[in-house]
Design an enzyme around this catalytic site. Sequence first.
Site, short mmCIF file in Angstrom:
data_model
loop_
_atom_site.label_atom_id
_atom_site.label_comp_id
_atom_site.label_asym_id
_atom_site.label_seq_id
_atom_site.Cartn_x
_atom_site.Cartn_y
_atom_site.Cartn_z
N TYR A 192 -1.99 12.83 8.97
CA TYR A 192 -0.61 12.65 7.56
C TYR A 192 -0.22 13.44 6.82
CZ TYR A 192 1.75 10.03 4.85
OH TYR A 192 2.91 8.90 3.50
N TRP B 288 3.38 4.23 -5.11
CA TRP B 288 3.70 3.11 -6.27
C TRP B 288 3.16 1.70 -5.30
CZ3 TRP B 288 9.29 5.47 -4.43
CH2 TRP B 288 9.49 5.87 -4.90
N LYS C 278 -13.91 -4.09 -2.05
CA LYS C 278 -14.62 -3.20 -1.37
C LYS C 278 -14.32 -1.38 -2.11
CE LYS C 278 -15.96 -5.68 2.66
NZ LYS C 278 -15.64 -5.44 4.49
N ARG D 84 -6.79 8.08 -9.28
CA ARG D 84 -5.02 8.21 -8.89
C ARG D 84 -4.69 7.86 -9.93
NH1 ARG D 84 -7.41 10.15 -5.06
NH2 ARG D 84 -7.77 9.84 -3.28
N TYR E 216 -13.86 3.57 6.77
CA TYR E 216 -12.17 3.71 7.61
C TYR E 216 -12.71 4.51 9.46
CZ TYR E 216 -9.73 3.95 3.46
OH TYR E 216 -9.42 3.51 2.52
#
Length: 392
Positions: free
Chosen positions: A187, A217, A253, A262, A333
């Site tokens: 990505y 956002w 989780k 972040r 993931y």
Amino acid sequence: MARVDLDGRPIAPLTICMIGAGGFIGSHLCEKLMAETPHKVLALDVYGDKIRHLLEPESLPWAGRIHGALSEFSENERFIISRVLDAVVDGLGVTINLAAICTPADYNTRPLDTIYSNFIDALPVVKYCSENNKRLIHFSTCEVYGKTIGSFLPKDSPLREDPAYYVLKEDASPCIFGPIEKQRWSYACAKQLIERLIYAEGAENGLEFTIVRPFNWIGPRMDFIPGIDGPSEGVPRVLACFSNALLRHEQLKLVDGGQSQRTFIYIKDAIEAVLLMIENPERANGHIFNVGNPNNEVTVRQLAEMMTQIYSKVSGEAALDVPTIDVSSKEFYGEGYDDSDKRIPDMTIINRQLGWNPKTSLWDLLEATLTYQHRTYAEAIKKAMSRPVASS
């Protein structure tokens, strides 16, 4: 009263082609444009649920200023955007490209779709704007920065606390990705490459462009709640993942212990910045802008703790005795996942060019978002959870 730009000049009404208008960011931007400006919007997307309230009924005060092209494209169909833009080329003021696959769970499991969506599908948009002298505002991502320089220092190094090693600057910070086998970077790499193409088109062919790098956002209508307005097996981004767990009274989780740091910004603050970019091309053209809130920095674990506390207040429900559980990134993931340690934006350029700064605290934006989530989804989830499970 006529609208004026930051330099006091009247702002002429624009026709805006917004690709990806039906998503989280697009829906809030469309609302802002309809409620506060005279601009027109051609809204393109595969889905339109999040902007349906702006398109119907025709008695709305902005009727005639927003038109949706929402059902012309199937989910798996790659369309040639120039055919759509041809219809409005004479009056088109700016194209805003929001279209993307931007859910971390997809980067490992759908790397080809991720690369195609974020690079290949964006190529005709960039080419069209360049060849027809049309302004482009392209949405990229803070993930183009990759890992911070500080993440490569020894864990006990005092330099890890030096902002020079972790604050991310549009015109100075390197873009550091992981190895090719870590497909989580598909990505970020695709987004960086389309940024470089846009920048090159500007340098060689005079394309008027602005690149937006969003830093987390969040707000109402972000992502989806699995099994309610999205696939049951879907894995949305962190805020929606945590919201889904809170709504279902399940443990949150924490991937690899939730130690990643972040920053989070309220969608309404961020949209203010985008409107300034739209209406101040002389100040925005040729620039890349970080749009985030460095004052709202937390670890993912701290975010989970705050959301648990706020949701208990909003819902009136007691939190679980053990509200979180640690899981590995491989378990959550799959193979090939990697991540950045911090994403803290430098705000110098956007403040200098547009005079913009975010306003909303992390607590306030989480309270507003979780109030919306509870009001919108709580009953639907209760009904879904009360249905008997079919036996195999």
